[in-house]
Design an enzyme around this catalytic site. Structure first.
Site, PDB file in Angstrom:
ATOM      1  N   LYS A 128      -9.665   2.163  -9.047  1.00 43.15           N
ATOM      2  CA  LYS A 128     -10.152   2.438  -7.673  1.00 43.15           C
ATOM      3  C   LYS A 128     -11.272   3.496  -7.733  1.00 43.15           C
ATOM      4  CE  LYS A 128      -7.659   2.314  -3.817  1.00 43.15           C
ATOM      5  NZ  LYS A 128      -6.587   2.664  -2.923  1.00 43.15           N
ATOM      6  N   THR A 164     -13.354   1.303  -3.117  1.00 42.32           N
ATOM      7  CA  THR A 164     -12.397   1.572  -1.784  1.00 42.32           C
ATOM      8  C   THR A 164     -13.285   2.570  -1.012  1.00 42.32           C
ATOM      9  OG1 THR A 164     -10.131   2.706  -1.190  1.00 42.32           O
ATOM     10  CG2 THR A 164     -11.487   3.746  -3.266  1.00 42.32           C
ATOM     11  N   GLU A 217      -6.467   5.384  -8.757  1.00 37.97           N
ATOM     12  CA  GLU A 217      -7.822   5.707  -8.180  1.00 37.97           C
ATOM     13  C   GLU A 217      -8.383   6.978  -9.172  1.00 37.97           C
ATOM     14  OE1 GLU A 217      -9.573   6.936  -4.006  1.00 37.97           O
ATOM     15  OE2 GLU A 217      -7.952   5.811  -4.226  1.00 37.97           O
ATOM     16  N   PHE A 263     -11.701  -0.965   4.734  1.00 35.96           N
ATOM     17  CA  PHE A 263     -10.698  -0.206   5.615  1.00 35.96           C
ATOM     18  C   PHE A 263     -10.749  -0.452   6.989  1.00 35.96           C
ATOM     19  CE2 PHE A 263      -9.575   3.811   2.780  1.00 35.96           C
ATOM     20  CZ  PHE A 263      -9.379   2.984   1.757  1.00 35.96           C
ATOM     21  N   ASP A 311       0.891  -1.214   0.002  1.00 38.67           N
ATOM     22  CA  ASP A 311      -0.111   0.055   0.005  1.00 38.67           C
ATOM     23  C   ASP A 311       0.838   1.285   0.089  1.00 38.67           C
ATOM     24  OD1 ASP A 311      -2.054   1.627   0.033  1.00 38.67           O
ATOM     25  OD2 ASP A 311      -2.649   1.191   2.030  1.00 38.67           O
TER      26      ASP A 311
END
Length: 315
Positions: free
Chosen positions: A125, A149, A89, A171, A16
């Site tokens: 994303k 996400t 993203e 998350f 990440d």
């Protein structure tokens, strides 16, 4: 064997980070980025040439196009290091605009394809709003795989599964943060650790639901605050982990046991649920944590996108 290697027996490990120069030492299969991680990377001296070079190549183009080129440039560098996929993203400011999200995702994928990267190596994303999930549904039909996400609520996961999304990123750490802050001085860290961690429980619920009903969407736990949260989810399809926590796992030789098992999920008594738009919005509204963290996450990613644009304009 390190704890990291032990974890890899059960779970695909994903890095990440936007810092592709850190990646090789941990040998992750995939990597994920977001606007905040890219912003953090380009503020480091070693990435300044890449920022300036990309901005110069696309001088005079609309800012949103320059930013997408920057994100893809980082993605291309990451793909030189990881054997699998990179997640890139869509601008968080488009989180409530299905058509604009689709258009931006198509452009990002086109940039990758023009650079010689196939669709099998890229995940787009998108924030798991209702509009984002519908955009992902349409993109998946085109063969553009998506990573949904900012996922905090069970209803978001169910809707993503129904939409045929490739992968979701619940998350863990941000869920933990909310409950810890909400509890204040009454928070008991030991009682809320391991399998009892609220973020871990959320991912486990989603994992068991998907495996029980044969939903093919991949579950990738994200946003970890400590190694304990990661170990408690050993067996999850994927876990995306920061370089700092990857280093801790690599330095440890503590044993890692499988905690999430598809065979056990198949045998569990789980009720099937489905959400139309109205039911989804109501369920999300009923979850104060998810409502707060989704809004907060979109605001934070949008703010970092603005900062990234300002850096490019200042060159």
């Amino acid at each position: 064997m390190s704890s990291l290697d032990a974890l890899k027996q059960y779970t695909t490990v994903v890095a990440d980070t936007g810092n592709f120069k850190q990646l090789a030492q941990f040998a992750p299969r995939d990597a994920t980025t977001n606007p905040s991680l890219i912003l953090k990377a380009v503020q480091q001296p070693e990435y300044q040439p890449l920022l300036k070079e990309t901005a110069a190549e696309h001088a005079g183009e609309p800012m949103d196009q320059i930013v997408d080129c920057m994100l893809v440039r980082f993605g291309l560098e990451i793909l030189k290091v990881v054997p699998g996929r990179v997640s890139t993203e869509v601008d968080a400011r488009l989180s409530f605009d299905t058509a604009a999200t689709i258009a931006r995702a198509e452009r990002i994928m086109r940039l990758y394809e023009e650079a010689g990267v196939g669709r099998d190596r890229v995940l787009i994303k998108i924030a798991a709003t209702w509009e984002g999930i519908q955009a992902a549904r349409a993109l998946e039909h085109q063969g553009i795989r998506c990573n949904l996400t900012l996922l905090f609520a069970f209803c978001q996961a169910v809707a993503c599964g129904e939409a045929g999304v490739q992968l979701i990123s619940p998350f863990v750490g941000r869920i933990y943060d909310w409950y810890k802050k909400s509890a204040g001085s009454s928070w008991d860290e030991q009682a809320n650790g391991g399998a009892n961690d609220p973020g871990v429980k959320s991912v486990a619920q989603i994992y068991h639901y998907y495996k029980h009903f044969g939903i093919e969407t991949e579950v990738m736990g994200a946003s970890f605050r400590n190694v304990g949260q990661i170990i408690a989810l050993a067996g999850c399809d994927l876990l995306t982990i920061s370089p700092e926590l990857l280093a801790q796992l690599q330095a440890s030789d503590a044993p890692v046991e499988r905690r999430l098992d598809p065979a056990q999920a198949k045998q569990a008594a789980i009720k099937f649920v489905s959400y139309n738009e109205a039911a989804f919005r109501y369920a999300l509204n009923e979850d104060a944590m998810a409502t707060d963290k989704l809004a907060e996450g979109i605001r934070a990613f949008a703010a970092d996108a603005v900062k990234l644009e300002a850096m490019i304009q200042a060159l």
